[in-house]
Design an enzyme around this catalytic site. Structure first.
Site, short mmCIF file in Angstrom:
data_model
loop_
_atom_site.label_atom_id
_atom_site.label_comp_id
_atom_site.label_asym_id
_atom_site.label_seq_id
_atom_site.Cartn_x
_atom_site.Cartn_y
_atom_site.Cartn_z
N SER A 1 -67.49 -85.58 -129.09
CA SER A 1 -67.10 -86.65 -128.27
C SER A 1 -68.28 -87.40 -127.50
CB SER A 1 -65.74 -86.07 -127.28
OG SER A 1 -65.63 -86.76 -126.13
N ASP B 1 -75.21 -75.24 -126.19
CA ASP B 1 -73.94 -74.98 -125.10
C ASP B 1 -73.76 -73.41 -125.60
OD1 ASP B 1 -72.35 -76.40 -123.11
OD2 ASP B 1 -71.03 -75.23 -124.13
N GLY C 1 -71.74 -86.67 -123.57
CA GLY C 1 -71.25 -86.45 -124.83
C GLY C 1 -70.89 -84.66 -124.94
N LYS C 2 -70.19 -84.38 -126.13
CA LYS C 2 -70.16 -82.59 -126.25
C LYS C 2 -69.70 -82.73 -127.83
CE LYS C 2 -70.65 -78.87 -123.67
NZ LYS C 2 -71.41 -79.09 -122.45
N GLY C 3 -70.22 -81.78 -128.27
CA GLY C 3 -69.37 -81.19 -129.63
C GLY C 3 -69.23 -79.96 -129.68
#
Ligand code: GLU
Length: 417
Positions: free
Chosen positions: A60, A146, A105-107
């Protein structure tokens, strides 16, 4: 564990709470509450027995007004589209609070990495990097570690990207190993900022961190290092836990020895013959400082009613639900929000990226000094907003600071239909 709140709805509520203190027009608030772009994809990779497996993966890109999208990639069975959207939003606000020039952002991949061998994880990670390649880049979107990912995965992603692009671009990803372009101090950075933020909060409240009792829920990278650095500042770490349970040591324990025990046995449980406690018991201990360092929704409104800590420093992203925030504000429990307390990770990621771009590497003491400056200045900025706007808690104050910066950048860019 406590709550089942949808993290994306929690994020949206947090933004609404802060927007109420600002004169942001409705169209701006809508932008501040939703990601700009979302990749949802299949990853098909080969298992060691030759069979193929397909899993779901996400990235995202929440907001790019202040710079390239930035944020980690997690491997966890609980990863969902809404979780990744929320985490990407928290990254945008986090970067703005500490004023590093990034968006958010992050995945994530919805797997339990413990179910796979190292070579399977490598093929899976390279499959994800291949899907991400058109979206990421040193000036576009910069992933990082993460939950359940670290230097190993970052090195694979860097190598996949550089091979496919036929270039060298170490700044495409941060959290790499030192010999692959990583930064000194990056592994410790998240835990270090939690300890620094707790120190600033105790100073502000005229309380002494030396001799304060601390409970830490979650003993991964952030929790274990925060515990060690808090002990270095003189605090007594009296309870720690991980997903399999916790231990209670009323006279304090040695956080580094517990970390070694977990590395050997896979869990903090059983260390030093201390009494066993559940995560819920740990979260409601009568301590001076509580550090939730696991996942979202550790404390919901019901559990918050039983919390007896005076100060909470959030090492995890989103460990308190909005209901918990309301209950804790009512009880005068001070919460140092995730978007400040754990921002050391992305701050040192920024330092890593700067070093990569300049091909000039800093000493560990320079990294730690710059990090300390960023966290203490950000804490002061939040306290100023808390006092000026009389927000109900430090979280809303942090969002006020962050939203102001993002809206200013968007305004200055103008609208180009
Ligand atoms: N995953 C970390 C976080 O949630 C670090 C992100 C980064 O370094 O980009 O803040």
């Amino acid at each position: 564990m406590a709550g089942q709140a949808n993290p994306f709805e929690s994020l949206q509520e947090q933004v609404d709470d802060a927007a109420a203190f600002l004169d942001a027009p409705p169209d701006v608030v809508t932008r501040l509450k939703n990601p700009e772009r979302l990749l949802e994809t299949n990853l098909t990779f080969e298992r060691d027995d030759g069979s193929l497996e397909t899993v779901r993966a996400y990235r995202s890109q929440f907001n790019g007004d202040r710079g390239p999208y930035k944020g980690g990639i997690r491997y966890h069975p609980g990863v969902t589209r809404d979780e990744v959207k929320a985490l990407s939003g928290w990254m945008a606000y986090k970067c703005a609070v500490v004023d590093v020039p990034y968006g958010g952002g992050k995945g994530g991949i919805a797997i339990d990495p413990a179910d796979y061998s190292e070579s399977e994880l490598e093929r899976l990670t390279r499959a994800f990097a291949t899907e991400l390649r058109p979206l990421i880049g040193e000036d576009r979107d910069i992933p990082a570690p993460d939950v359940n990912t670290g230097q190993r995965e970052m090195n694979w992603i860097k190598d996949t990207y550089e091979t496919l692009e036929n270039t060298t671009a170490p700044g495409v990803i941060t959290g790499k190993a030192l010999d692959s372009g990583g930064s000194e101090g990056r592994v410790e950075a998240t835990g270090r900022s939690v300890a620094l933020a707790a120190r600033e909060a105790f100073d502000w409240l005229d309380r002494d961190l030396a001799g304060a009792t601390v409970a830490v829920q979650g003993y991964g990278n952030a929790g274990s290092i925060a515990a060690a650095l808090l002990a270095d500042l003189g605090a007594d770490v009296v309870a720690v836990s991980d997903s399999s349970g916790g231990i209670r040591a009323p006279d304090g324990l040695d956080p580094r020895a517990v970390k070694d025990h977990k590395a050997e046995t896979g869990s903090v449980s059983g260390y030093g013959r201390f009494a066993a406690i559940t995560n819920e018991e740990l979260l409601t201990l009568d301590v001076d400082l509580l550090v939730p360092a696991a996942l979202e929704n550790a404390i919901d409104g019901d559990l918050a009613a039983d919390v007896r800590a005076d100060v909470i420093a959030e090492a995890a992203n989103g460990p308190l639900t909005p209901d918990a925030d309301d209950v804790l504000a009512e009880k005068d429990v001070y919460v140092v929000p995730d978007i400040l307390a754990n921002a050391g990770g992305v701050t040192v990621s920024y330092f890593e990226w700067v070093q990569n771009r300049q091909r000039f590497y800093w000493t560990e003491s320079r990294v730690n000094e710059e990090l300390e400056r960023v966290i203490t200045e950000a804490f002061e900025g939040i306290v100023d907003a808390f006092e000026a706007h009389e927000t109900p808690n430090l979280r809303t104050a942090a969002y006020v600071v962050a939203i102001d910066r993002i809206v200013d950048a968007a305004d200055q860019a103008g609208n180009w239909p």
